[in-house]
Scaffold this motif. Sequence first.
Motif, PDB file in Angstrom:
ATOM      1  N   LYS A 253      -7.583   7.782 -42.680  1.00  0.00           N
ATOM      2  CA  LYS A 253      -7.448   6.361 -42.317  1.00  0.00           C
ATOM      3  C   LYS A 253      -6.261   5.733 -43.045  1.00  0.00           C
ATOM      4  N   ARG A 254      -6.082   6.110 -44.300  1.00  0.00           N
ATOM      5  CA  ARG A 254      -4.965   5.593 -45.087  1.00  0.00           C
ATOM      6  C   ARG A 254      -3.636   6.004 -44.445  1.00  0.00           C
ATOM      7  N   GLU A 255      -3.533   7.264 -44.059  1.00  0.00           N
ATOM      8  CA  GLU A 255      -2.307   7.753 -43.430  1.00  0.00           C
ATOM      9  C   GLU A 255      -2.060   7.058 -42.077  1.00  0.00           C
ATOM     10  N   GLU A 256      -3.131   6.858 -41.327  1.00  0.00           N
ATOM     11  CA  GLU A 256      -2.990   6.152 -40.044  1.00  0.00           C
ATOM     12  C   GLU A 256      -2.496   4.723 -40.246  1.00  0.00           C
ATOM     13  N   SER A 257      -3.051   4.042 -41.251  1.00  0.00           N
ATOM     14  CA  SER A 257      -2.626   2.663 -41.499  1.00  0.00           C
ATOM     15  C   SER A 257      -1.175   2.626 -41.983  1.00  0.00           C
ATOM     16  N   ILE A 258      -0.756   3.606 -42.760  1.00  0.00           N
ATOM     17  CA  ILE A 258       0.644   3.679 -43.193  1.00  0.00           C
ATOM     18  C   ILE A 258       1.553   3.865 -41.983  1.00  0.00           C
ATOM     19  N   GLU A 259       1.154   4.769 -41.086  1.00  0.00           N
ATOM     20  CA  GLU A 259       1.956   4.996 -39.871  1.00  0.00           C
ATOM     21  C   GLU A 259       2.045   3.728 -39.022  1.00  0.00           C
ATOM     22  N   ARG A 260       0.940   2.995 -38.899  1.00  0.00           N
ATOM     23  CA  ARG A 260       0.934   1.761 -38.098  1.00  0.00           C
ATOM     24  C   ARG A 260       1.883   0.723 -38.695  1.00  0.00           C
ATOM     25  N   VAL A 261       1.831   0.568 -40.046  1.00  0.00           N
ATOM     26  CA  VAL A 261       2.678  -0.433 -40.698  1.00  0.00           C
ATOM     27  C   VAL A 261       4.142  -0.022 -40.581  1.00  0.00           C
ATOM     28  N   GLU A 262       4.450   1.254 -40.784  1.00  0.00           N
ATOM     29  CA  GLU A 262       5.838   1.702 -40.652  1.00  0.00           C
ATOM     30  C   GLU A 262       6.358   1.490 -39.236  1.00  0.00           C
ATOM     31  N   TRP A 263       5.505   1.783 -38.237  1.00  0.00           N
ATOM     32  CA  TRP A 263       5.904   1.581 -36.843  1.00  0.00           C
ATOM     33  C   TRP A 263       6.147   0.091 -36.564  1.00  0.00           C
ATOM     34  N   ALA A 264       5.263  -0.774 -37.112  1.00  0.00           N
ATOM     35  CA  ALA A 264       5.389  -2.214 -36.891  1.00  0.00           C
ATOM     36  C   ALA A 264       6.668  -2.740 -37.543  1.00  0.00           C
ATOM     37  N   ILE A 265       7.009  -2.242 -38.709  1.00  0.00           N
ATOM     38  CA  ILE A 265       8.243  -2.673 -39.391  1.00  0.00           C
ATOM     39  C   ILE A 265       9.458  -2.277 -38.557  1.00  0.00           C
ATOM     40  N   GLU A 266       9.461  -1.029 -38.044  1.00  0.00           N
ATOM     41  CA  GLU A 266      10.578  -0.590 -37.184  1.00  0.00           C
ATOM     42  C   GLU A 266      10.661  -1.455 -35.925  1.00  0.00           C
ATOM     43  N   TYR A 267       9.494  -1.760 -35.337  1.00  0.00           N
ATOM     44  CA  TYR A 267       9.443  -2.578 -34.127  1.00  0.00           C
ATOM     45  C   TYR A 267      10.035  -3.968 -34.395  1.00  0.00           C
ATOM     46  N   LEU A 268       9.648  -4.573 -35.544  1.00  0.00           N
ATOM     47  CA  LEU A 268      10.171  -5.903 -35.890  1.00  0.00           C
ATOM     48  C   LEU A 268      11.673  -5.862 -36.142  1.00  0.00           C
ATOM     49  N   ARG A 269      12.159  -4.836 -36.787  1.00  0.00           N
ATOM     50  CA  ARG A 269      13.590  -4.729 -37.055  1.00  0.00           C
ATOM     51  C   ARG A 269      14.372  -4.506 -35.759  1.00  0.00           C
ATOM     52  N   ASP A 270      13.797  -3.727 -34.870  1.00  0.00           N
ATOM     53  CA  ASP A 270      14.462  -3.534 -33.573  1.00  0.00           C
ATOM     54  C   ASP A 270      14.475  -4.828 -32.770  1.00  0.00           C
ATOM     55  N   LEU A 271      13.381  -5.567 -32.861  1.00  0.00           N
ATOM     56  CA  LEU A 271      13.234  -6.782 -32.067  1.00  0.00           C
ATOM     57  C   LEU A 271      14.029  -7.953 -32.655  1.00  0.00           C
ATOM     58  N   GLU A 272      13.937  -8.133 -33.987  1.00  0.00           N
ATOM     59  CA  GLU A 272      14.536  -9.309 -34.616  1.00  0.00           C
ATOM     60  C   GLU A 272      15.807  -9.000 -35.413  1.00  0.00           C
ATOM     61  N   GLY A 273      16.115  -7.749 -35.631  1.00  0.00           N
ATOM     62  CA  GLY A 273      17.303  -7.381 -36.393  1.00  0.00           C
ATOM     63  C   GLY A 273      16.916  -6.769 -37.738  1.00  0.00           C
ATOM     64  N   ASP A 274      17.925  -6.132 -38.367  1.00  0.00           N
ATOM     65  CA  ASP A 274      17.659  -5.429 -39.630  1.00  0.00           C
ATOM     66  C   ASP A 274      17.268  -6.352 -40.779  1.00  0.00           C
ATOM     67  N   HIS A 275      17.728  -7.581 -40.746  1.00  0.00           N
ATOM     68  CA  HIS A 275      17.472  -8.502 -41.855  1.00  0.00           C
ATOM     69  C   HIS A 275      16.369  -9.503 -41.536  1.00  0.00           C
ATOM     70  N   CYS A 276      15.475  -9.128 -40.655  1.00  0.00           N
ATOM     71  CA  CYS A 276      14.386 -10.051 -40.305  1.00  0.00           C
ATOM     72  C   CYS A 276      13.383 -10.135 -41.444  1.00  0.00           C
ATOM     73  N   ARG A 277      12.674 -11.249 -41.463  1.00  0.00           N
ATOM     74  CA  ARG A 277      11.667 -11.454 -42.497  1.00  0.00           C
ATOM     75  C   ARG A 277      10.350 -10.869 -41.995  1.00  0.00           C
ATOM     76  N   ILE A 278       9.816  -9.935 -42.805  1.00  0.00           N
ATOM     77  CA  ILE A 278       8.564  -9.275 -42.418  1.00  0.00           C
ATOM     78  C   ILE A 278       7.449  -9.940 -43.204  1.00  0.00           C
ATOM     79  N   THR A 279       6.486 -10.505 -42.462  1.00  0.00           N
ATOM     80  CA  THR A 279       5.371 -11.205 -43.101  1.00  0.00           C
ATOM     81  C   THR A 279       4.060 -10.545 -42.727  1.00  0.00           C
ATOM     82  N   ALA A 280       3.038 -10.866 -43.494  1.00  0.00           N
ATOM     83  CA  ALA A 280       1.716 -10.306 -43.245  1.00  0.00           C
ATOM     84  C   ALA A 280       1.176 -10.765 -41.900  1.00  0.00           C
ATOM     85  N   ILE A 281       1.477 -12.002 -41.518  1.00  0.00           N
ATOM     86  CA  ILE A 281       0.964 -12.534 -40.237  1.00  0.00           C
ATOM     87  C   ILE A 281       1.533 -11.736 -39.065  1.00  0.00           C
ATOM     88  N   LYS A 282       2.830 -11.440 -39.100  1.00  0.00           N
ATOM     89  CA  LYS A 282       3.456 -10.664 -38.031  1.00  0.00           C
ATOM     90  C   LYS A 282       2.856  -9.256 -37.973  1.00  0.00           C
TER      91      LYS A 282
END
Length: 166
Positions: free
Chosen positions: A13-42
């Motif tokens: 479960k820990r590894e799955e959650s790490i993969e989900r967060v890493e994927w979400a960070i990549e998704y946000l950077r692709d969507l908003e740019g490399d210098h986007c602000r990553i927040t817990a709400i997003k």
Amino acid sequence: MGNDGLRELQQKKREESIERVEWAIEYLRDLEGDHCRITAIKLVDITGLSRAALYKSHLRPLWDLNYIKMDVGEEINSEINRYHQDNEKLQLDVSLLKSKLEKSYAEISRLKKGCDNEKMRASVYRQDYEELKERYQQLLHHNLRILRKLHLHGIDLKDLDLEEFN
């Protein structure tokens, strides 16, 4: 052990959650740019994980750069605290060594006084010895003179009864 299956499930479960967060960070950077602000709400919206899960120690360093800085700050603070503790310990060691040094100097002074006293005693004994030596030499000389006079008068020591003087 009975808990091995539970541990494996938790690790999975820990590894799955790490993969989900890493994927979400990549998704946000692709969507908003490399210098986007990553927040817990997003991340909650994208990953479906709870906010409490995002703040766990294995996930938070992935997205919260300030958390990493706080860890570095805490490390620096712990280093500073360790430095102060070491400094206090060294100051205590220095004060203990100073007191030992003072005791050693006092002991050296006491031993020097004792040595000087023994030297004085030795010189007095030497002087007494020299005086006695001179006195016995004078007595020996006097006895030799008496023996010569007796010999000159023809008196032999065998004729004298010396046991009376002992």
